[in-house]
Design an enzyme around this catalytic site. Structure first.
Site, PDB file in Angstrom:
ATOM      1  CG  ASP B  11      -2.039  -0.956   1.159  1.00  0.00           C
ATOM      2  OD1 ASP B  11      -2.279  -1.464   0.043  1.00  0.00           O
ATOM      3  OD2 ASP B  11      -2.683  -1.215   2.187  1.00  0.00           O
ATOM      4  CG  ASP B 130     -12.502  -5.134  -0.931  1.00  0.00           C
ATOM      5  OD1 ASP B 130     -11.499  -5.871  -0.842  1.00  0.00           O
ATOM      6  OD2 ASP B 130     -12.433  -3.922  -1.186  1.00  0.00           O
TER       7      ASP B 130
END
Lengths: 205, 252
Positions: B11, B130
């Site tokens: 990230d 997700d």
């Protein structure tokens, strides 16, 4: 100097970067005069065969490639650039290639059978035909060293010129050579250390 | 034989890797370049960068750094985070990304997948989903798992593959961070539903979890994880050697 042919197809950033990384000066160009001065030529390509073949001709680059190859300059086609070296492709129609290597390009789906995914995407091991002398561009590779593939079509009817295969439901053509003309179905510029070794060996031809 | 892929995920915020990374021998543990190189040298088959920056300035920093990563690392790079338009695809592809991962952007505008696939090819478009169980049903969540879309996950994934997504990253919110293994149930359902490569994400806590993943679900193509790699709990090289011993095809 390595000339990377720019005919408006694909992203050449990684290819140029990988050559820079191994200390080879490279130029991305569509200028015949510049390519004539280069001592090695790379024909890249991603996308559809028909579209790329047309761009190659329209840009005048097809003529240049044929001329430089005939002059004996080492030429490396990568991925679609390799497929363009053949006589024709049956990718969504029937399109003529450069005809530098006898053979045709066909969809892999009927070759590999059921249950395998198309495109053939990921790292796969190279196999070098035992009865042939190893192609000089693979001098620093061993049997089963992995390289990175992304393709849905493959060259067939070119057995005499195959220098490496990959197992994916069938023995797919992974690399070819005919004299000073070389082709890799996989992406050496995305194949880590092995890919850099191949590019280096090509540049040393 | 085609090998299974092991993919570390990083990230980035304002061009720096966040979620503290803990390695010895790295001068700058939040440099995407140093970390990318470390992973590439240690057997990673691919790298995924998620840009979690919210500002335009941060975005620019990210693409700058992405370019530098792509100049030194020659394995496939996937970039995600804030991909909402074709211009976003173009921006990261120009900087050396090979694949672009879409999530909330596709939920807002599914046609983005079709447009991008047509322009750059299916292989370039990665759908990231997700998923969380709601009343026993696999449900799609948006905005980093904060928003329930009410959509059925399998239907959504099938739709996106039909539109041109060339790979699917399935991130199970239920198993993410729990470190008790991948969500085999949802992964199996996805593998049965689509014929493009499926990448498992969320839940890896040990090497055993990867062994279980590939043994139980041979159709899964890759395992993705973040913290267990970043904190050195699992070393990618050792993991791949272990998996190869279990006869799972690996690039060693």
């Amino acid at each position: 100097m390595v000339g990377i042919i720019n005919y408006g197809v694909g992203n050449l950033f990684s290819l140029k970067s990988s050559l820079a990384y191994i200390g080879e000066e490279a130029v991305v160009t569509n200028d015949p005069a510049v390519l004539q001065k280069c001592d090695h030529i790379i024909l890249p390509g991603v996308g559809a065969f028909g579209d790329a073949a047309e761009k190659l001709r329209q840009s005048g680059m097809a003529e240049v490639v044929l001329k430089e190859a005939a002059a004996g300059k080492p030429l490396l086609g990568i991925c679609l650039g390799m497929q363009l070296l053949f006589e024709k492709s049956y990718e969504y129609g029937e399109y003529a290639g450069l005809g530098l290597i006898p053979g045709v390009v066909r969809p892999i789906a009927p070759m590999i059978g059921e249950g395998l995914k198309v495109p053939h995407i990921g790292w796969n091991g190279l196999h070098f035909p035992k009865e042939k002398e190893k192609s000089p561009i693979f001098a620093d590779l061993a049997e089963n060293d992995c390289v990175y593939f992304v393709h849905s079509f493959a060259a067939v009817d070119c057995a005499d010129f195959v220098t490496a295969t990959a197992e994916y439901g069938a023995e797919l053509t992974a690399a070819v050579a005919r004299g000073n003309v070389y082709g890799c179905q996989f992406h050496p510029e995305k194949s880590g250390e092995m890919g850099l070794k191949i590019l280096k060996a090509f540049c040393n031809l | 034989m085609i090998t299974k892929r092991i993919i570390p995920c990083l990230d980035a915020k304002d061009g720096r890797v966040v979620k503290g990374v803990n390695f010895q021998g790295l001068n700058d543990v939040s440099s995407p370049i140093e970390l990318g190189k470390y992973y590439s040298d240690n057997g990673a088959d691919e790298l995924v960068f998620y840009d979690i920056t919210a500002s335009a300035e941060g975005r620019a920093l990210f693409t700058d750094i992405l370019k530098k990563v792509a100049e030194t690392i020659f394995i496939p790079l996937t970039v995600g985070g804030g991909i909402n338009t074709l211009e976003d695809f173009d921006r990261v592809l120009k900087c050396g990304a090979d694949k672009v991962s879409v999530n909330s952007g596709a939920i807002k505008n599914p046609n983005l997948i079709a447009q991008a696939a047509q322009k750059y090819g299916d292989q370039c478009v990665v759908l990231s989903v997700d998923v969380k169980r709601v009343d026993g049903k696999f449900t799609v969540f948006a905005k980093g798992g904060r928003e329930n879309t009410g959509m059925d996950a399998i239907e959504w994934i099938k739709k996106c593959v039909a539109l041109g997504a060339g790979e699917v990253v399935v991130n199970s919110i239920d198993t993410d961070g729990v470190k008790q293994g991948f969500d085999l149930e949802i992964l199996e359902a996805v593998c049965d539903a689509v014929s493009v490569p499926v990448i498992a994400s969320g839940g890896a806590g040990s090497m055993e979890d990867f062994v279980t993943l590939f043994k139980e679900l041979p159709k899964v193509d890759a395992g993705l994880a973040a913290s267990i790699f970043h904190f050195g709990e699992v070393n990618i090289k050792e993991l791949k050697e272990r998996l190869a011993k279990e006869n799972i095809p690996m690039r060693l």
